[in-house]
Write a protein that holds these residues in place. Structure first.
Motif, PDB file in Angstrom:
ATOM      1  N   THR A 251       0.846  -1.194   0.000  1.00  0.00           N
ATOM      2  CA  THR A 251       0.000   0.000   0.000  1.00  0.00           C
ATOM      3  C   THR A 251       0.880   1.242   0.000  1.00  0.00           C
ATOM      4  O   THR A 251       2.014   1.220   0.498  1.00  0.00           O
ATOM      5  CB  THR A 251      -0.934   0.020   1.226  1.00  0.00           C
ATOM      6  N   VAL A 253       0.498   5.629   0.630  1.00  0.00           N
ATOM      7  CA  VAL A 253      -0.346   6.725   1.095  1.00  0.00           C
ATOM      8  C   VAL A 253       0.336   8.039   0.740  1.00  0.00           C
ATOM      9  O   VAL A 253       1.499   8.264   1.116  1.00  0.00           O
ATOM     10  CB  VAL A 253      -0.598   6.644   2.617  1.00  0.00           C
ATOM     11  N   GLU A 255       0.242  12.131   1.009  1.00  0.00           N
ATOM     12  CA  GLU A 255      -0.302  13.272   1.751  1.00  0.00           C
ATOM     13  C   GLU A 255       0.358  14.550   1.226  1.00  0.00           C
ATOM     14  O   GLU A 255       1.195  14.499   0.328  1.00  0.00           O
ATOM     15  CB  GLU A 255      -0.074  13.086   3.247  1.00  0.00           C
ATOM     16  N   GLN A 303      -5.633  12.950   1.904  1.00  0.00           N
ATOM     17  CA  GLN A 303      -4.825  11.737   1.931  1.00  0.00           C
ATOM     18  C   GLN A 303      -5.307  10.803   0.832  1.00  0.00           C
ATOM     19  O   GLN A 303      -6.494  10.479   0.758  1.00  0.00           O
ATOM     20  CB  GLN A 303      -4.925  11.047   3.294  1.00  0.00           C
ATOM     21  N   THR A 305      -4.994   7.054  -0.719  1.00  0.00           N
ATOM     22  CA  THR A 305      -4.555   5.687  -0.427  1.00  0.00           C
ATOM     23  C   THR A 305      -4.531   4.887  -1.721  1.00  0.00           C
ATOM     24  O   THR A 305      -5.503   4.899  -2.486  1.00  0.00           O
ATOM     25  CB  THR A 305      -5.495   5.016   0.581  1.00  0.00           C
ATOM     26  N   VAL A 307      -3.943   1.075  -3.293  1.00  0.00           N
ATOM     27  CA  VAL A 307      -3.871  -0.349  -2.981  1.00  0.00           C
ATOM     28  C   VAL A 307      -4.117  -1.148  -4.253  1.00  0.00           C
ATOM     29  O   VAL A 307      -4.829  -0.698  -5.157  1.00  0.00           O
ATOM     30  CB  VAL A 307      -4.891  -0.752  -1.906  1.00  0.00           C
ATOM     31  N   ARG A 316      -8.042   6.163  -3.729  1.00  0.00           N
ATOM     32  CA  ARG A 316      -9.157   6.772  -2.988  1.00  0.00           C
ATOM     33  C   ARG A 316      -8.606   7.917  -2.165  1.00  0.00           C
ATOM     34  O   ARG A 316      -7.631   7.748  -1.428  1.00  0.00           O
ATOM     35  CB  ARG A 316      -9.855   5.767  -2.086  1.00  0.00           C
ATOM     36  N   SER A 327     -14.932  11.451   0.759  1.00  0.00           N
ATOM     37  CA  SER A 327     -13.985  10.653  -0.016  1.00  0.00           C
ATOM     38  C   SER A 327     -14.435  10.551  -1.464  1.00  0.00           C
ATOM     39  O   SER A 327     -15.617  10.680  -1.789  1.00  0.00           O
ATOM     40  CB  SER A 327     -13.846   9.265   0.596  1.00  0.00           C
TER      41      SER A 327
END
Length: 330
Positions: A251, A253, A255, A303, A305, A307, A316, A327
Motif C-alpha cells: 500500500t 499513502v 499526503e 490523503q 490511499t 492499494v 481513494r 472521499s
C-alpha cells in the motif's frame, strides 16, 4: 516433579507463542509466525496424550459415598434457569474423622429451597482426592440414612484442597521469560533496527528526505512543496526507487508533504504492485477534484490511499475539514 516440569514448559509455551507470532509479523518471517500460531495446539495435544495414563488411573478409583452437612452455600451467576451453588460441606465418612470440603452444583431455581444450611446431603469423592467431592442423587438406602442423620460440624482447619506444587508459580514465570528471550534475542537486530538505517538524501533544491527500512519507506518534501505539485510525486517515486526495492508494495499513502509506502514481506504471497507504475499524473487531478467537490469546509487536509485490487491499482482520496470528511475514488 512432573507437575513442576509441566509448569515450566507451560510458561515457556506461553512466552514463545505471542513473541513468535508478533515477531514473525513485524519482520515478515513466515516460519516464525506459523510457530507462534501452531505451538499452543501442538503443546495442548501433547499434554492430552501425556495425561491419558493419569486419567485412566483416576477413573479406576472407586469413589467413596458419605453423608455431608451443608455449612454454608453461595450462589453464582444464573445465565439460564439453573443457579451455580458453591457449598461448604462437612463430610463424615463412615469410620473416619469428618473433614471440610467445597462442592459445586447447578440447581434449578425451583429447587433452591431444598438446599439450606444444616441440611444433610449425600456426596461421593475419590478417596485419594477428597477435594473433588460432588453432591450426588442418593439411592433409597442413602436417602433413608440422610433423612435421619445428624452430622457434627468439622473445624475449618480440616478443609481439604488440591495440593499446590512448591515453586510452581516461580517456574511458570521463569519458563515464560526464557520463552520470550528465546524468540526476541535472536531477532533483536531486525526488531530494533533504526528506521533510518538506509539514508536521508537531498533530491531537489528544497529539502527532501527519503527514509526506508525493511518493511516501509517514507519520502518527505519541504514546507514549500506539495505532493500535489506537478512532477513532485514522480520525483518522490524515482528518488525512493534509488534507495529501496519498490517492485512489491502492499500500500502507498500520499499526503500533502509525504509519501508513505509499506512493502510486501519477502516470504509472503500477497497482492502488491510496482510503485513505479503508480499513476502519478492522476493524483494531482484527484486532489483538485476533491477540494472543489467535497463540501468539508476550509482549510482542508487530504490523503490518497493506493492499494492493489483485482490486478489493478485503485486510488481513494479522503479530504477532511471543519465540516467533516468526504472521499472520492479515482
Amino acid at each position: 516433579m512432573i507437575r513442576l516440569a509441566r509448569g515450566f514448559l507451560t510458561g515457556g509455551v506461553v512466552g514463545v507463542t505471542p513473541s513468535a507470532f508478533v515477531t514473525g509479523i513485524i519482520i515478515g518471517n513466515v516460519p516464525l509466525l506459523l510457530t507462534g500460531a501452531g505451538l499452543p495446539f501442538a503443546y495442548g495435544f501433547l499434554l492430552f496424550l501425556a495425561g491419558i495414563p493419569r486419567r485412566a488411573r483416576e477413573a479406576a478409583v472407586v469413589p467413596r459415598t458419605a453423608l455431608a452437612k451443608i455449612e454454608s452455600l453461595r450462589a453464582g451467576g444464573a445465565e439460564t434457569g439453573d443457579v451455580s451453588l458453591r457449598f461448604d460441606l462437612t463430610i463424615a465418612p463412615h469410620g473416619e474423622p469428618p473433614f471440610r470440603a467445597e462442592a459445586r452444583l447447578d440447581v434449578n431455581l425451583v429447587d433452591l429451597p431444598s438446599y439450606r444450611p444444616g441440611d444433610v446431603l449425600v456426596v461421593a469423592y475419590p478417596p485419594d482426592r477428597p477435594w473433588q467431592a460432588r453432591i450426588v442423587k442418593p439411592d433409597a438406602e442413602w436417602a433413608r440414612r440422610a433423612a435421619g442423620a445428624t452430622v457434627v460440624s468439622a473445624p475449618e482447619s480440616t478443609v481439604v484442597r488440591k495440593p499446590a506444587g512448591a515453586g510452581a508459580g516461580f517456574l511458570v514465570l521463569l519458563g515464560f521469560l526464557l520463552g520470550v528471550a528465546a524468540i526476541v534475542l535472536p531477532f533483536r537486530a531486525e526488531l530494533f533496527a533504526p528506521s533510518a538505517d538506509a539514508s536521508e538524501v537531498s533530491e531537489s533544491a528544497e529539502p527532501t528526505s527519503v527514509t526506508s527500512s525493511s518493511g516501509s519507506a517514507t519520502v518527505t518534501v519541504g514546507p514549500g512543496q506539495s505532493m500535489a505539485d506537478a512532477g513532485e510525486l514522480r520525483r518522490a517515486v524515482v528518488g525512493l526507487a534509488q534507495h529501496a526495492d519498490v517492485a512489491k508494495v502492499l500500500t502507498a499513502v500520499v499526503e500533502e508533504h509525504r509519501l508513505s509506502v509499506v512493502f510486501a514481506p519477502t516470504a509472503v504471497t500477497a497482492p502488491s504492485f510496482d510503485l513505479r507504475s503508480l499513476p502519478v499524473d492522476r493524483i494531482p487531478a484527484l486532489v483538485t477534484k476533491a477540494r472543489t467537490t467535497l463540501d468539508v469546509g476550509s482549510p482542508q487536509t487530504w490523503q490518497v490511499t493506493v492499494v492493489p485490487f483485482a490486478g489493478e491499482v485503485t486510488l481513494r482520496i479522503v479530504a477532511t475539514g471543519p465540516g467533516g470528511s468526504g472521499s472520492l475514488g479515482g
